[in-house]
Design a protein around this motif. Structure first.
Motif, PDB file in Angstrom:
ATOM      1  N   GLY A 176       0.803  -1.216   0.000  1.00  0.00           N
ATOM      2  CA  GLY A 176       0.000   0.000   0.000  1.00  0.00           C
ATOM      3  C   GLY A 176       0.835   1.263   0.000  1.00  0.00           C
ATOM      4  O   GLY A 176       0.295   2.363  -0.114  1.00  0.00           O
ATOM      5  N   SER A 177       2.148   1.131   0.102  1.00  0.00           N
ATOM      6  CA  SER A 177       3.008   2.321   0.156  1.00  0.00           C
ATOM      7  C   SER A 177       2.955   3.137  -1.127  1.00  0.00           C
ATOM      8  O   SER A 177       2.934   4.368  -1.081  1.00  0.00           O
ATOM      9  CB  SER A 177       4.454   1.927   0.455  1.00  0.00           C
ATOM     10  OG  SER A 177       4.569   1.401   1.749  1.00  0.00           O
ATOM     11  N   LEU A 209       0.927  12.771  -2.320  1.00  0.00           N
ATOM     12  CA  LEU A 209       1.299  13.776  -3.323  1.00  0.00           C
ATOM     13  C   LEU A 209       0.092  14.567  -3.818  1.00  0.00           C
ATOM     14  O   LEU A 209       0.236  15.670  -4.346  1.00  0.00           O
ATOM     15  CB  LEU A 209       2.023  13.117  -4.495  1.00  0.00           C
ATOM     16  CG  LEU A 209       3.432  12.597  -4.183  1.00  0.00           C
ATOM     17  CD1 LEU A 209       3.963  11.776  -5.344  1.00  0.00           C
ATOM     18  CD2 LEU A 209       4.371  13.742  -3.851  1.00  0.00           C
ATOM     19  N   ASN A 210      -1.085  14.003  -3.635  1.00  0.00           N
ATOM     20  CA  ASN A 210      -2.325  14.701  -3.993  1.00  0.00           C
ATOM     21  C   ASN A 210      -3.016  15.281  -2.764  1.00  0.00           C
ATOM     22  O   ASN A 210      -4.193  15.633  -2.826  1.00  0.00           O
ATOM     23  CB  ASN A 210      -3.253  13.751  -4.760  1.00  0.00           C
ATOM     24  CG  ASN A 210      -2.752  13.506  -6.166  1.00  0.00           C
ATOM     25  OD1 ASN A 210      -2.818  14.388  -7.002  1.00  0.00           O
ATOM     26  ND2 ASN A 210      -2.212  12.323  -6.408  1.00  0.00           N
ATOM     27  N   LEU A 211      -2.278  15.344  -1.646  1.00  0.00           N
ATOM     28  CA  LEU A 211      -2.741  15.935  -0.391  1.00  0.00           C
ATOM     29  C   LEU A 211      -3.975  15.246   0.186  1.00  0.00           C
ATOM     30  O   LEU A 211      -4.810  15.868   0.825  1.00  0.00           O
ATOM     31  CB  LEU A 211      -2.975  17.440  -0.558  1.00  0.00           C
ATOM     32  CG  LEU A 211      -1.784  18.237  -1.087  1.00  0.00           C
ATOM     33  CD1 LEU A 211      -2.171  19.695  -1.298  1.00  0.00           C
ATOM     34  CD2 LEU A 211      -0.593  18.109  -0.165  1.00  0.00           C
ATOM     35  N   GLU A 212      -4.071  13.951  -0.032  1.00  0.00           N
ATOM     36  CA  GLU A 212      -5.171  13.139   0.497  1.00  0.00           C
ATOM     37  C   GLU A 212      -4.622  12.278   1.635  1.00  0.00           C
ATOM     38  O   GLU A 212      -4.409  11.074   1.488  1.00  0.00           O
ATOM     39  CB  GLU A 212      -5.749  12.274  -0.623  1.00  0.00           C
ATOM     40  CG  GLU A 212      -6.297  13.080  -1.789  1.00  0.00           C
ATOM     41  CD  GLU A 212      -6.538  12.241  -3.033  1.00  0.00           C
ATOM     42  OE1 GLU A 212      -6.132  11.059  -3.073  1.00  0.00           O
ATOM     43  OE2 GLU A 212      -7.134  12.775  -3.973  1.00  0.00           O
ATOM     44  N   VAL A 213      -4.389  12.913   2.777  1.00  0.00           N
ATOM     45  CA  VAL A 213      -3.707  12.258   3.894  1.00  0.00           C
ATOM     46  C   VAL A 213      -4.520  11.099   4.454  1.00  0.00           C
ATOM     47  O   VAL A 213      -3.960  10.030   4.754  1.00  0.00           O
ATOM     48  CB  VAL A 213      -3.361  13.284   4.996  1.00  0.00           C
ATOM     49  CG1 VAL A 213      -2.685  12.617   6.173  1.00  0.00           C
ATOM     50  CG2 VAL A 213      -2.474  14.390   4.431  1.00  0.00           C
ATOM     51  N   LEU A 214      -5.816  11.259   4.597  1.00  0.00           N
ATOM     52  CA  LEU A 214      -6.638  10.167   5.131  1.00  0.00           C
ATOM     53  C   LEU A 214      -6.644   8.954   4.206  1.00  0.00           C
ATOM     54  O   LEU A 214      -6.569   7.818   4.672  1.00  0.00           O
ATOM     55  CB  LEU A 214      -8.063  10.641   5.398  1.00  0.00           C
ATOM     56  CG  LEU A 214      -8.216  11.636   6.550  1.00  0.00           C
ATOM     57  CD1 LEU A 214      -9.667  12.090   6.680  1.00  0.00           C
ATOM     58  CD2 LEU A 214      -7.724  11.028   7.848  1.00  0.00           C
ATOM     59  N   SER A 215      -6.707   9.192   2.920  1.00  0.00           N
ATOM     60  CA  SER A 215      -6.653   8.080   1.963  1.00  0.00           C
ATOM     61  C   SER A 215      -5.291   7.389   2.027  1.00  0.00           C
ATOM     62  O   SER A 215      -5.202   6.164   1.952  1.00  0.00           O
ATOM     63  CB  SER A 215      -6.907   8.576   0.536  1.00  0.00           C
ATOM     64  OG  SER A 215      -8.220   9.058   0.407  1.00  0.00           O
ATOM     65  N   ALA A 216      -4.246   8.182   2.180  1.00  0.00           N
ATOM     66  CA  ALA A 216      -2.896   7.618   2.303  1.00  0.00           C
ATOM     67  C   ALA A 216      -2.795   6.762   3.557  1.00  0.00           C
ATOM     68  O   ALA A 216      -2.238   5.663   3.533  1.00  0.00           O
ATOM     69  CB  ALA A 216      -1.857   8.728   2.333  1.00  0.00           C
ATOM     70  N   ALA A 217      -3.359   7.257   4.662  1.00  0.00           N
ATOM     71  CA  ALA A 217      -3.319   6.516   5.929  1.00  0.00           C
ATOM     72  C   ALA A 217      -4.082   5.203   5.813  1.00  0.00           C
ATOM     73  O   ALA A 217      -3.678   4.194   6.399  1.00  0.00           O
ATOM     74  CB  ALA A 217      -3.878   7.372   7.059  1.00  0.00           C
ATOM     75  N   LYS A 218      -5.165   5.184   5.052  1.00  0.00           N
ATOM     76  CA  LYS A 218      -5.927   3.942   4.862  1.00  0.00           C
ATOM     77  C   LYS A 218      -5.113   2.912   4.073  1.00  0.00           C
ATOM     78  O   LYS A 218      -5.255   1.714   4.284  1.00  0.00           O
ATOM     79  CB  LYS A 218      -7.239   4.226   4.131  1.00  0.00           C
ATOM     80  CG  LYS A 218      -8.252   4.934   5.002  1.00  0.00           C
ATOM     81  CD  LYS A 218      -9.504   5.251   4.224  1.00  0.00           C
ATOM     82  CE  LYS A 218     -10.466   6.068   5.072  1.00  0.00           C
ATOM     83  NZ  LYS A 218     -11.638   6.504   4.304  1.00  0.00           N
ATOM     84  N   GLU A 219      -4.272   3.381   3.178  1.00  0.00           N
ATOM     85  CA  GLU A 219      -3.445   2.473   2.376  1.00  0.00           C
ATOM     86  C   GLU A 219      -2.281   1.913   3.185  1.00  0.00           C
ATOM     87  O   GLU A 219      -1.989   0.729   3.120  1.00  0.00           O
ATOM     88  CB  GLU A 219      -2.916   3.175   1.114  1.00  0.00           C
ATOM     89  CG  GLU A 219      -3.985   3.602   0.146  1.00  0.00           C
ATOM     90  CD  GLU A 219      -4.710   2.435  -0.509  1.00  0.00           C
ATOM     91  OE1 GLU A 219      -4.257   1.281  -0.425  1.00  0.00           O
ATOM     92  OE2 GLU A 219      -5.760   2.691  -1.127  1.00  0.00           O
ATOM     93  N   LEU A 248       3.602   3.999   6.803  1.00  0.00           N
ATOM     94  CA  LEU A 248       4.369   4.891   5.932  1.00  0.00           C
ATOM     95  C   LEU A 248       4.067   6.343   6.258  1.00  0.00           C
ATOM     96  O   LEU A 248       4.983   7.155   6.399  1.00  0.00           O
ATOM     97  CB  LEU A 248       4.058   4.625   4.458  1.00  0.00           C
ATOM     98  CG  LEU A 248       4.703   5.634   3.508  1.00  0.00           C
ATOM     99  CD1 LEU A 248       6.137   5.251   3.229  1.00  0.00           C
ATOM    100  CD2 LEU A 248       3.912   5.788   2.256  1.00  0.00           C
ATOM    101  N   VAL A 249       2.807   6.675   6.404  1.00  0.00           N
ATOM    102  CA  VAL A 249       2.399   8.059   6.668  1.00  0.00           C
ATOM    103  C   VAL A 249       3.007   8.549   7.979  1.00  0.00           C
ATOM    104  O   VAL A 249       3.525   9.667   8.051  1.00  0.00           O
ATOM    105  CB  VAL A 249       0.859   8.182   6.685  1.00  0.00           C
ATOM    106  CG1 VAL A 249       0.423   9.571   7.097  1.00  0.00           C
ATOM    107  CG2 VAL A 249       0.289   7.823   5.309  1.00  0.00           C
ATOM    108  N   LEU A 250       2.989   7.711   9.008  1.00  0.00           N
ATOM    109  CA  LEU A 250       3.537   8.108  10.309  1.00  0.00           C
ATOM    110  C   LEU A 250       5.063   8.138  10.312  1.00  0.00           C
ATOM    111  O   LEU A 250       5.666   8.871  11.097  1.00  0.00           O
ATOM    112  CB  LEU A 250       3.036   7.168  11.404  1.00  0.00           C
ATOM    113  CG  LEU A 250       1.540   7.213  11.676  1.00  0.00           C
ATOM    114  CD1 LEU A 250       1.161   6.154  12.707  1.00  0.00           C
ATOM    115  CD2 LEU A 250       1.105   8.595  12.126  1.00  0.00           C
ATOM    116  N   SER A 251       5.685   7.362   9.451  1.00  0.00           N
ATOM    117  CA  SER A 251       7.151   7.320   9.445  1.00  0.00           C
ATOM    118  C   SER A 251       7.793   8.508   8.737  1.00  0.00           C
ATOM    119  O   SER A 251       8.948   8.834   9.017  1.00  0.00           O
ATOM    120  CB  SER A 251       7.637   6.018   8.809  1.00  0.00           C
ATOM    121  OG  SER A 251       7.372   6.005   7.423  1.00  0.00           O
ATOM    122  N   ILE A 252       7.082   9.162   7.859  1.00  0.00           N
ATOM    123  CA  ILE A 252       7.673  10.265   7.092  1.00  0.00           C
ATOM    124  C   ILE A 252       8.166  11.403   7.996  1.00  0.00           C
ATOM    125  O   ILE A 252       9.318  11.823   7.868  1.00  0.00           O
ATOM    126  CB  ILE A 252       6.713  10.757   5.993  1.00  0.00           C
ATOM    127  CG1 ILE A 252       6.603   9.676   4.915  1.00  0.00           C
ATOM    128  CG2 ILE A 252       7.184  12.079   5.384  1.00  0.00           C
ATOM    129  CD1 ILE A 252       5.570   9.933   3.856  1.00  0.00           C
TER     130      ILE A 252
END
Length: 129
Positions: free
Chosen positions: A52-53, A61-71, A75-79
């Motif tokens: 899912g990364s 990159l499209n500023l969809e943080v919640l969608s990124a977190a669902k994937e 990864l989102v927390l490690s950045i």
């Protein structure tokens, strides 16, 4: 001469990273077959910690943080964690307090904690899915 080599290396790195960022921003890896698939998932049918990364990067990159977190929440927390480490390493004269925090956040104990988090994430995402 040395400056020229450094300039060329950084130039190439910027072009490569920019090209990859443009591809990931404009094309969703979940919908386009251009991107590599996870070999662990292909062989076992189970998700690895990195599954899912690519989709998460697309969403970030499209500023969809919640969608990124669902994937891939890991990864989102490690950045921010990784960026903080890179910034601390680049400082010329870090304060004693900052050096203490660096040891806490990036020392041996922290490495073991991060490994445990990755393994727990790996197990939980397969049990809950």
């Amino acid at each position: 001469m040395a400056f020229k080599k450094i300039f060329i290396k950084w130039g190439i790195a910027i072009v490569v990273v920019s090209t990859i960022a443009i591809l990931y921003k404009n094309y969703n890896p979940g919908e386009i077959h251009l991107f590599p698939k996870c070999p662990f998932w292909a062989i076992t049918g189970l998700k690895c910690p990195g599954c899912g990364s690519q989709r998460a990067v697309h969403h970030l990159l499209n500023l969809e943080v919640l969608s990124a977190a669902k994937e891939n929440i890991l990864l989102v927390l490690s950045i921010p964690y990784i960026l903080a480490g890179l910034i601390i390493e680049r400082l010329k004269n870090p304060s004693e307090k900052l050096l203490v925090w660096r040891k806490r956040l990036y020392g041996r104990t922290a490495i073991y904690i991060i490994l445990a988090i990755i393994i727990a994430f790996w197990i939980m995402r397969n049990l809950l899915h």
